[in-house]
Every structure is written in structure tokens, then in C-alpha cells.
Design a protein around this motif. Structure first.
Motif, PDB file in Angstrom:
ATOM      1  N   HIS A  70       1.047  -1.146  -0.088  1.00 45.59           N
ATOM      2  CA  HIS A  70      -0.116  -0.188  -0.154  1.00 45.59           C
ATOM      3  C   HIS A  70       1.112   1.349   0.034  1.00 45.59           C
ATOM      4  CE1 HIS A  70      -3.399  -2.553   1.165  1.00 45.59           C
ATOM      5  NE2 HIS A  70      -2.581  -3.444   1.500  1.00 45.59           N
ATOM      6  N   VAL A  71       0.866   1.738  -1.322  1.00 44.13           N
ATOM      7  CA  VAL A  71       1.976   2.836  -1.367  1.00 44.13           C
ATOM      8  C   VAL A  71       0.665   4.498  -2.417  1.00 44.13           C
ATOM      9  CG1 VAL A  71       2.910   2.082  -3.214  1.00 44.13           C
ATOM     10  CG2 VAL A  71       3.727   3.513  -2.014  1.00 44.13           C
ATOM     11  N   THR A  72       0.785   5.660  -1.395  1.00 44.80           N
ATOM     12  CA  THR A  72       0.335   6.522  -2.088  1.00 44.80           C
ATOM     13  C   THR A  72       0.936   7.886  -2.041  1.00 44.80           C
ATOM     14  OG1 THR A  72      -1.086   7.162   0.003  1.00 44.80           O
ATOM     15  CG2 THR A  72      -1.363   5.744  -1.674  1.00 44.80           C
ATOM     16  N   GLY A  73       1.057   9.141  -2.359  1.00 50.34           N
ATOM     17  CA  GLY A  73       1.547  10.378  -2.070  1.00 50.34           C
ATOM     18  C   GLY A  73       2.494  10.405  -2.898  1.00 50.34           C
ATOM     19  N   PHE A  74       2.704   9.605  -4.271  1.00 50.76           N
ATOM     20  CA  PHE A  74       4.363  10.010  -5.063  1.00 50.76           C
ATOM     21  C   PHE A  74       4.974  11.829  -5.155  1.00 50.76           C
ATOM     22  CE2 PHE A  74       6.472  11.064  -8.636  1.00 50.76           C
ATOM     23  CZ  PHE A  74       7.703  10.999  -8.631  1.00 50.76           C
ATOM     24  N   LYS A  75       5.721  12.990  -4.242  1.00 48.34           N
ATOM     25  CA  LYS A  75       6.764  13.266  -4.441  1.00 48.34           C
ATOM     26  C   LYS A  75       8.116  13.382  -5.585  1.00 48.34           C
ATOM     27  CE  LYS A  75       4.463  15.881  -0.778  1.00 48.34           C
ATOM     28  NZ  LYS A  75       4.136  16.140   0.139  1.00 48.34           N
ATOM     29  N   ASP A  76       8.638  13.394  -6.543  1.00 50.32           N
ATOM     30  CA  ASP A  76       9.760  13.744  -6.738  1.00 50.32           C
ATOM     31  C   ASP A  76      10.724  13.960  -6.451  1.00 50.32           C
ATOM     32  OD1 ASP A  76      10.645  12.202  -9.527  1.00 50.32           O
ATOM     33  OD2 ASP A  76      10.186  13.789 -10.710  1.00 50.32           O
ATOM     34  N   GLY A  77      11.489  13.294  -6.811  1.00 40.75           N
ATOM     35  CA  GLY A  77      13.200  13.970  -6.540  1.00 40.75           C
ATOM     36  C   GLY A  77      14.225  13.903  -7.046  1.00 40.75           C
ATOM     37  N   GLY A  78      13.293  13.612  -8.824  1.00 42.71           N
ATOM     38  CA  GLY A  78      14.371  13.151  -9.801  1.00 42.71           C
ATOM     39  C   GLY A  78      14.400  11.711 -10.192  1.00 42.71           C
ATOM     40  N   ALA A  79      14.069  10.823  -9.222  1.00 45.80           N
ATOM     41  CA  ALA A  79      13.851   9.356  -9.981  1.00 45.80           C
ATOM     42  C   ALA A  79      12.640   9.231 -10.795  1.00 45.80           C
ATOM     43  CB  ALA A  79      13.967   8.646  -8.648  1.00 45.80           C
ATOM     44  N   GLY A  80      11.836  10.105 -10.276  1.00 49.45           N
ATOM     45  CA  GLY A  80      10.570   9.361 -11.185  1.00 49.45           C
ATOM     46  C   GLY A  80       9.290   8.763 -10.534  1.00 49.45           C
ATOM     47  N   ASP A  81       8.375   8.207 -10.809  1.00 46.25           N
ATOM     48  CA  ASP A  81       7.675   7.332  -9.659  1.00 46.25           C
ATOM     49  C   ASP A  81       7.423   5.611 -10.542  1.00 46.25           C
ATOM     50  OD1 ASP A  81       5.498   5.966  -8.331  1.00 46.25           O
ATOM     51  OD2 ASP A  81       3.961   7.228  -9.111  1.00 46.25           O
ATOM     52  N   SER A  82       8.233   4.734  -9.942  1.00 44.77           N
ATOM     53  CA  SER A  82       8.280   3.944 -10.770  1.00 44.77           C
ATOM     54  C   SER A  82       7.741   2.813  -9.805  1.00 44.77           C
ATOM     55  CB  SER A  82       9.832   3.487 -11.159  1.00 44.77           C
ATOM     56  OG  SER A  82      10.271   3.583 -12.318  1.00 44.77           O
ATOM     57  N   LEU A  83       6.515   3.214  -8.475  1.00 45.05           N
ATOM     58  CA  LEU A  83       6.393   2.347  -7.485  1.00 45.05           C
ATOM     59  C   LEU A  83       4.651   1.731  -7.730  1.00 45.05           C
ATOM     60  CD1 LEU A  83       7.768  -0.046  -5.746  1.00 45.05           C
ATOM     61  CD2 LEU A  83       6.976   1.625  -3.744  1.00 45.05           C
ATOM     62  N   THR A  84       4.087   2.862  -7.796  1.00 47.86           N
ATOM     63  CA  THR A  84       2.890   3.201  -7.637  1.00 47.86           C
ATOM     64  C   THR A  84       2.182   2.765  -8.887  1.00 47.86           C
ATOM     65  OG1 THR A  84       2.802   5.725  -7.566  1.00 47.86           O
ATOM     66  CG2 THR A  84       0.588   5.124  -8.221  1.00 47.86           C
ATOM     67  N   TYR A  85       2.628   1.570 -10.419  1.00 52.17           N
ATOM     68  CA  TYR A  85       2.344   0.816 -11.058  1.00 52.17           C
ATOM     69  C   TYR A  85       2.082  -0.447  -9.879  1.00 52.17           C
ATOM     70  CZ  TYR A  85       2.439  -2.420 -14.843  1.00 52.17           C
ATOM     71  OH  TYR A  85       2.132  -3.267 -15.096  1.00 52.17           O
ATOM     72  N   GLN A  86       2.178  -0.689  -9.137  1.00 49.81           N
ATOM     73  CA  GLN A  86       2.845  -2.027  -8.196  1.00 49.81           C
ATOM     74  C   GLN A  86       2.112  -1.769  -7.236  1.00 49.81           C
ATOM     75  OE1 GLN A  86       6.783  -1.834 -10.257  1.00 49.81           O
ATOM     76  NE2 GLN A  86       7.192  -3.418  -8.734  1.00 49.81           N
ATOM     77  N   ASN A  87       1.480  -0.497  -6.578  1.00 57.24           N
ATOM     78  CA  ASN A  87       0.848  -0.686  -5.762  1.00 57.24           C
ATOM     79  C   ASN A  87      -0.457  -1.431  -5.033  1.00 57.24           C
ATOM     80  OD1 ASN A  87      -0.883   0.367  -2.941  1.00 57.24           O
ATOM     81  ND2 ASN A  87      -2.173   1.658  -3.976  1.00 57.24           N
ATOM     82  N   GLY A  88      -1.040  -2.142  -4.617  1.00 54.55           N
ATOM     83  CA  GLY A  88      -2.270  -3.167  -4.130  1.00 54.55           C
ATOM     84  C   GLY A  88      -1.529  -4.115  -4.779  1.00 54.55           C
ATOM     85  N   MET A  89      -0.544  -5.202  -4.981  1.00 52.21           N
ATOM     86  CA  MET A  89       0.493  -5.814  -5.534  1.00 52.21           C
ATOM     87  C   MET A  89       0.780  -7.021  -4.273  1.00 52.21           C
ATOM     88  SD  MET A  89      -0.978  -6.272  -8.495  1.00 52.21           S
ATOM     89  CE  MET A  89      -0.259  -7.773  -8.047  1.00 52.21           C
ATOM     90  N   LYS A  90       0.738  -8.215  -4.005  1.00 51.43           N
ATOM     91  CA  LYS A  90       1.129  -8.767  -3.241  1.00 51.43           C
ATOM     92  C   LYS A  90       2.765  -9.412  -3.584  1.00 51.43           C
ATOM     93  CE  LYS A  90      -3.459 -11.405  -2.357  1.00 51.43           C
ATOM     94  NZ  LYS A  90      -4.517 -13.394  -2.236  1.00 51.43           N
ATOM     95  N   PHE A  91       3.012  -9.439  -2.060  1.00 55.15           N
ATOM     96  CA  PHE A  91       4.928 -10.284  -2.378  1.00 55.15           C
ATOM     97  C   PHE A  91       5.011 -11.391  -3.123  1.00 55.15           C
ATOM     98  CE2 PHE A  91       9.220  -9.817  -1.661  1.00 55.15           C
ATOM     99  CZ  PHE A  91       9.939  -9.244  -1.989  1.00 55.15           C
ATOM    100  N   SER A  92       5.892 -11.275  -4.236  1.00 55.93           N
ATOM    101  CA  SER A  92       6.149 -12.490  -4.819  1.00 55.93           C
ATOM    102  C   SER A  92       7.656 -13.080  -4.919  1.00 55.93           C
ATOM    103  CB  SER A  92       5.518 -12.629  -6.542  1.00 55.93           C
ATOM    104  OG  SER A  92       4.421 -12.602  -6.613  1.00 55.93           O
ATOM    105  N   THR A  93       8.232 -14.288  -4.722  1.00 60.69           N
ATOM    106  CA  THR A  93       9.130 -14.651  -4.760  1.00 60.69           C
ATOM    107  C   THR A  93       9.246 -15.917  -6.038  1.00 60.69           C
ATOM    108  OG1 THR A  93       8.786 -16.783  -3.205  1.00 60.69           O
ATOM    109  CG2 THR A  93       9.519 -14.474  -3.280  1.00 60.69           C
ATOM    110  N   TYR A  94      10.156 -16.934  -6.533  1.00 63.20           N
ATOM    111  CA  TYR A  94      10.315 -17.566  -7.435  1.00 63.20           C
ATOM    112  C   TYR A  94       9.337 -19.045  -6.807  1.00 63.20           C
ATOM    113  CZ  TYR A  94      14.326 -19.584  -4.499  1.00 63.20           C
ATOM    114  OH  TYR A  94      14.886 -20.401  -3.473  1.00 63.20           O
ATOM    115  N   ASP A  95       9.239 -19.060  -5.353  1.00 58.05           N
ATOM    116  CA  ASP A  95       8.350 -20.062  -4.933  1.00 58.05           C
ATOM    117  C   ASP A  95       6.957 -19.753  -4.397  1.00 58.05           C
ATOM    118  OD1 ASP A  95       9.630 -18.545  -2.943  1.00 58.05           O
ATOM    119  OD2 ASP A  95       9.966 -21.048  -1.674  1.00 58.05           O
TER     120      ASP A  95
END
Length: 241
Positions: free
Chosen positions: A151-176
Motif C-alpha cells: 500500500h503506497v500513495t502520495g508520490f513526490k518526485d526527487g528526480g527519480a520519477g515514479d516507478s512504484l505506484t504501478y505496483q501498488n496493491g500487489m502481493k509480494f512474489s518470490t520464485y517459490d
């Protein structure tokens, strides 16, 4: 920080308050407010007095008080690991490490946190992304919320851009434990473990490739598309400081 010896760590993280009780900080903000304001390795107690964990505290960036739960810096630790290791944590707080999903969950259960993601490329250029709210759901309680959902919201840019909001709401995944929305397994194709969707815009736990342009590297696509960064760290601190 890496020169901080073991005795110093103990003295900084296990102190006594005015009532004679052992000081058991929940996070790096508690440690900072307790008087220890130097970046380094400390002990925190997210699951009670009998379960101390070592963590790196960033006491310098933007006022400090940051509890670092993920850090890549030199490729010395393999991040292509299974569910139990991502749940419990691995690596070394003085270098590369993952704090552990259960610990991150317990932290965000007890306080409201903001998230900062700092990164640097191999030319010395730096950037960050900031999110005003960050938490994860528990491993298992509700079929709709389990799996350490992000659960992540409220992006503010520090030069890197937003690459995490797209994955908001997802469960964690591993190879197994595949919990993404792709028919295949993103953790396998991305050579990491993370909150993948189908698959990702950010892959901080991918394969460390020393700057090589690759889709399986330590990527933050909004800043450097498929470029594997030199260092990246994900850190949280309580809001309303």
C-alpha cells in the motif's frame, strides 16, 4: 558506518531510560529521539524484547530517522531468494540486506510511515522518489489482503520519477510463491523478489549487474530504463514528526 564496532552498536541500541528500564526502540526514529543521531547499525525491537533485529539507520538524509529495510550497494548479497528468506530477512545491516516482510509489516502496523527510495548510478548521479504513505498487509488474515500486499500513495518526485505506484496493491512474489497478475512468474523472469504486477516498473531486488542495461537488473525505470543502478535503498520513517 561500517567501521562502527560491535560494542558501539550495543551501547547505541541498548540504553537505559530514566526509570531504569531497558530502552527497546521500535524503529530508527525512536533511536534518534533517544539521542543517538549518527547513521549506522542499531538494534530495534518490532516483535518484543526477546526478538531484537539489526537494522541500518539513516540519520542524515532529510532530517534522518529513516529505518532502512532494503539496500543494494555492491552486489555482495544474492537477492534471488525464496519466500521464507524474504519473510524473515537476509544479508547484513552493515552492507546489503533485506530486513524481512514480517518485520516491515509489524513496523507499519504500529505507526504510519512515509517511504523514500534513494538511488545512484555508476557516474555518481543521484535521485530519489518519495511516498507520503507506505504500509504492507500481513501474510495471512484476509484472502483479499494477505501475502504482504503493498500500500503506497502520495508520490513526490526527487528526480527519480515514479516507478512504484504501478505496483501498488500487489502481493509480494518470490520464485517459490507467485502472487503477481502475469500468467508466468515475474520473480523468476526478473531474478528477484518484490511486489510485482505483470511484471514491474521497479525491480530493486533484481540481479546486480554493475550498470549493464538489462531487464533483470536493479531497475527503476522512470529514472533509467533497464539500467542496473549502482546503489538503491528503501527506507521509512514515521509521518507527522
Amino acid at each position: 558506518m561500517q567501521g562502527l564496532n560491535f560494542l558501539s552498536v550495543l551501547l547505541l541500541s541498548v540504553t537505559v531510560n530514566s526509570k531504569g528500564l531497558m530502552f527497546q526502540p521500535l524503529d530508527c526514529a525512536d533511536i534518534y529521539n533517544g539521542g543517538s543521531k549518527t547513521s549506522g547499525v542499531y538494534r530495534i525491537y518490532t516483535a518484543g524484547p526477546n526478538s531484537p533485529q539489526y537494522v541500518y539507520c539513516d540519520m542524515d538524509t532529510d532530517g534522518g530517522k529513516w529505518t532502512v529495510f532494503q539496500r543494494r550497494m555492491d552486489g555482495t548479497i544474492n537477492f534471488f531468494r525464496g519466500w521464507e528468506e524474504y519473510k524473515n530477512g537476509f544479508g547484513h545491516a552493515a552492507g546489503e540486506y533485506w530486513l524481512g516482510l514480517e518485520t516491515i509489516y509489524l513496523l507499519t502496523l504500529k505507526k504510519n510511515y512515509e517511504l523514500r527510495v534513494d538511488m545512484e548510478d555508476f557516474n555518481g548521479q543521484k535521485a530519489y522518489a518519495f511516498y507520503s504513505s507506505f504500509s504492507i498487509s500481513p501474510e495471512t488474515t484476509n484472502p483479499e489482503l494477505d501475502g504482504y500486499k503493498l500500500h503506497v500513495t502520495g508520490f513526490k518526485d526527487g528526480g527519480a520519477g515514479d516507478s512504484l505506484t504501478y505496483q501498488n496493491g500487489m502481493k509480494f512474489s518470490t520464485y517459490d510463491r507467485d502472487q503477481d497478475t502475469l500468467e508466468g512468474n515475474c520473480a523468476v523472469s526478473a531474478v528477484g523478489g518484490f511486489w510485482y504486477k505483470d511484471c514491474y516498473f521497479s525491480n530493486p531486488n533484481g540481479l546486480y549487474t554493475w550498470g549493464l542495461n538489462t531487464q533483470i537488473g536493479v531497475n527503476w525505470r522512470a529514472w533509467r530504463t533497464f539500467y542496473s543502478v549502482k546503489s538503491i535503498s528503501m527506507k521509512i520513517r514515521p509521518v507527522n514528526l
